[in-house]
Design a protein around this motif. Structure first.
Motif, mmCIF file in Angstrom:
data_model
loop_
_atom_site.group_PDB
_atom_site.id
_atom_site.type_symbol
_atom_site.label_atom_id
_atom_site.label_comp_id
_atom_site.label_asym_id
_atom_site.label_seq_id
_atom_site.Cartn_x
_atom_site.Cartn_y
_atom_site.Cartn_z
ATOM 1 N N TYR A 159 -17.900 -29.127 126.672
ATOM 2 C CA TYR A 159 -16.537 -29.044 126.962
ATOM 3 C C TYR A 159 -16.097 -28.096 128.000
ATOM 4 O O TYR A 159 -16.770 -27.095 128.050
ATOM 5 N N PHE A 160 -15.010 -28.425 128.969
ATOM 6 C CA PHE A 160 -14.674 -27.425 129.888
ATOM 7 C C PHE A 160 -12.928 -27.496 129.592
ATOM 8 O O PHE A 160 -12.394 -28.547 129.966
ATOM 9 N N PRO A 161 -12.529 -26.389 129.206
ATOM 10 C CA PRO A 161 -13.087 -25.171 128.901
ATOM 11 C C PRO A 161 -13.786 -25.333 127.531
ATOM 12 O O PRO A 161 -13.382 -26.259 127.014
ATOM 13 N N SER A 162 -14.786 -24.314 127.222
ATOM 14 C CA SER A 162 -15.350 -24.790 126.036
ATOM 15 C C SER A 162 -14.498 -24.441 124.845
ATOM 16 O O SER A 162 -13.846 -23.301 124.771
ATOM 17 N N GLU A 163 -14.574 -25.345 124.016
ATOM 18 C CA GLU A 163 -13.830 -25.826 122.728
ATOM 19 C C GLU A 163 -14.754 -25.534 121.673
ATOM 20 O O GLU A 163 -15.851 -25.537 121.576
ATOM 21 N N ASP A 164 -14.067 -25.403 120.436
ATOM 22 C CA ASP A 164 -14.934 -25.491 119.182
ATOM 23 C C ASP A 164 -15.241 -27.025 118.586
ATOM 24 O O ASP A 164 -14.706 -27.391 117.745
ATOM 25 N N PHE A 165 -16.017 -27.691 119.487
ATOM 26 C CA PHE A 165 -16.288 -28.924 119.140
ATOM 27 C C PHE A 165 -18.009 -29.137 118.925
ATOM 28 O O PHE A 165 -18.518 -28.268 119.596
ATOM 29 N N GLU A 166 -18.252 -30.154 118.272
ATOM 30 C CA GLU A 166 -19.780 -30.344 118.004
ATOM 31 C C GLU A 166 -20.337 -30.842 119.215
ATOM 32 O O GLU A 166 -19.736 -31.769 119.758
ATOM 33 N N GLU A 167 -21.275 -30.296 119.951
ATOM 34 C CA GLU A 167 -21.964 -30.967 121.047
ATOM 35 C C GLU A 167 -23.155 -31.627 121.056
ATOM 36 O O GLU A 167 -23.809 -32.070 122.013
ATOM 37 N N PHE A 168 -23.608 -31.915 119.779
ATOM 38 C CA PHE A 168 -24.673 -32.542 119.634
ATOM 39 C C PHE A 168 -24.070 -33.978 119.040
ATOM 40 O O PHE A 168 -23.723 -34.230 118.119
ATOM 41 N N ASN A 169 -24.076 -34.952 119.860
ATOM 42 C CA ASN A 169 -23.444 -36.244 119.487
ATOM 43 C C ASN A 169 -24.526 -37.322 119.717
ATOM 44 O O ASN A 169 -24.183 -38.168 120.486
ATOM 45 N N PRO A 170 -25.439 -37.537 118.847
ATOM 46 C CA PRO A 170 -26.368 -38.621 119.052
ATOM 47 C C PRO A 170 -25.593 -40.235 119.127
ATOM 48 O O PRO A 170 -24.716 -40.197 118.501
ATOM 49 N N GLY A 171 -26.223 -40.747 119.857
ATOM 50 C CA GLY A 171 -25.436 -42.244 119.972
ATOM 51 C C GLY A 171 -26.084 -43.403 120.635
ATOM 52 O O GLY A 171 -27.194 -42.795 121.233
ATOM 53 N N LEU A 172 -26.037 -44.582 120.342
ATOM 54 C CA LEU A 172 -26.716 -45.573 120.810
ATOM 55 C C LEU A 172 -25.882 -46.867 121.808
ATOM 56 O O LEU A 172 -24.926 -47.245 121.118
ATOM 57 N N PHE A 173 -26.210 -47.078 122.875
ATOM 58 C CA PHE A 173 -25.143 -47.941 123.588
ATOM 59 C C PHE A 173 -26.154 -48.900 124.472
ATOM 60 O O PHE A 173 -27.248 -48.697 124.740
ATOM 61 N N VAL A 174 -25.637 -50.214 124.576
ATOM 62 C CA VAL A 174 -26.120 -51.088 125.180
ATOM 63 C C VAL A 174 -25.368 -51.536 126.278
ATOM 64 O O VAL A 174 -23.972 -51.486 126.273
ATOM 65 N N SER A 175 -26.074 -52.037 127.301
ATOM 66 C CA SER A 175 -25.029 -52.409 128.461
ATOM 67 C C SER A 175 -25.627 -53.885 129.259
ATOM 68 O O SER A 175 -26.758 -54.179 128.834
ATOM 69 N N TRP A 176 -24.545 -54.541 129.718
ATOM 70 C CA TRP A 176 -24.622 -55.792 130.602
ATOM 71 C C TRP A 176 -24.634 -55.540 131.849
ATOM 72 O O TRP A 176 -23.306 -55.046 132.187
ATOM 73 N N LEU A 177 -25.341 -55.558 132.776
ATOM 74 C CA LEU A 177 -25.210 -55.277 134.296
ATOM 75 C C LEU A 177 -25.256 -56.645 135.062
ATOM 76 O O LEU A 177 -25.819 -57.461 134.833
ATOM 77 N N THR A 178 -24.246 -56.538 135.971
ATOM 78 C CA THR A 178 -24.049 -57.596 137.159
ATOM 79 C C THR A 178 -24.283 -56.843 138.485
ATOM 80 O O THR A 178 -24.470 -55.704 138.462
ATOM 81 N N SER A 179 -24.130 -57.568 139.425
ATOM 82 C CA SER A 179 -24.296 -56.975 140.539
ATOM 83 C C SER A 179 -23.388 -55.750 141.001
ATOM 84 O O SER A 179 -23.764 -54.908 141.563
ATOM 85 N N LYS A 180 -22.220 -55.975 140.569
ATOM 86 C CA LYS A 180 -21.215 -55.024 140.947
ATOM 87 C C LYS A 180 -20.585 -54.096 139.588
ATOM 88 O O LYS A 180 -20.082 -53.289 139.751
ATOM 89 N N ARG A 181 -20.767 -54.987 138.434
ATOM 90 C CA ARG A 181 -19.805 -54.568 137.114
ATOM 91 C C ARG A 181 -20.987 -54.183 135.939
ATOM 92 O O ARG A 181 -21.914 -54.808 135.873
ATOM 93 N N ASP A 182 -20.527 -53.305 135.273
ATOM 94 C CA ASP A 182 -21.426 -52.846 133.909
ATOM 95 C C ASP A 182 -20.347 -53.176 132.779
ATOM 96 O O ASP A 182 -19.012 -52.820 132.825
ATOM 97 N N LEU A 183 -20.583 -53.607 131.776
ATOM 98 C CA LEU A 183 -20.076 -53.761 130.401
ATOM 99 C C LEU A 183 -20.759 -52.858 129.321
ATOM 100 O O LEU A 183 -21.985 -52.980 129.217
ATOM 101 N N GLU A 184 -20.358 -51.974 128.681
ATOM 102 C CA GLU A 184 -21.201 -51.271 127.653
ATOM 103 C C GLU A 184 -20.419 -50.976 126.354
ATOM 104 O O GLU A 184 -19.189 -50.793 126.326
ATOM 105 N N ILE A 185 -21.227 -51.118 125.362
ATOM 106 C CA ILE A 185 -20.645 -50.918 123.706
ATOM 107 C C ILE A 185 -21.762 -49.852 123.416
ATOM 108 O O ILE A 185 -23.009 -50.136 123.551
#
Length: 120
Positions: A15-41
């Protein structure tokens, strides 16, 4: 549409400026890609230590850059965010992908992790 084109592993944020947040944020995302657009959840541990869900749509600007916007569910959104719709907050920014590394810049925060194309 059921088969995603990319899977991404979120590792952390800063974070900028640095705040008191957790900075280890594991996650998993999947994306669908077309020629110009992306959808992600995806699912991720947010910087408050809770599970969040996000969904974004993006417009690719060349091979490596994408502008994206969407929403994320935060259980504590009603106490932590000025701009929200119930428990949902808006998210928007720019993403850069190089090989298997991704970096996303949003207002006040940068997140990063690894990404892989599926079916290659």
């Amino acid at each position: 549409m059921a088969n995603p084109d990319r899977i991404s592993l979120l590792l952390g944020s800063h974070y900028f400026p640095s705040e008191d947040f957790e900075e280890f944020n594991p996650g998993l995302f999947v994306s669908w890609l077309t020629s110009k657009r992306d959808l992600e959840i995806g699912l991720f541990r947010n910087s408050y230590g809770n599970l969040s869900v996000s969904a974004t749509a993006g417009r690719r600007l060349g091979k490596s850059w994408t502008l994206f916007a969407g929403t994320a569910y935060y259980r504590n959104a009603d106490t932590e965010f000025e701009y929200r719709l119930g428990k949902f907050i808006p998210v928007a920014g720019v993403q850069f992908v190089h090989r298997n590394l991704f970096v996303k810049a949003l207002p006040g925060v940068v997140v990063a992790g690894f990404t892989w194309r599926l079916g290659e």
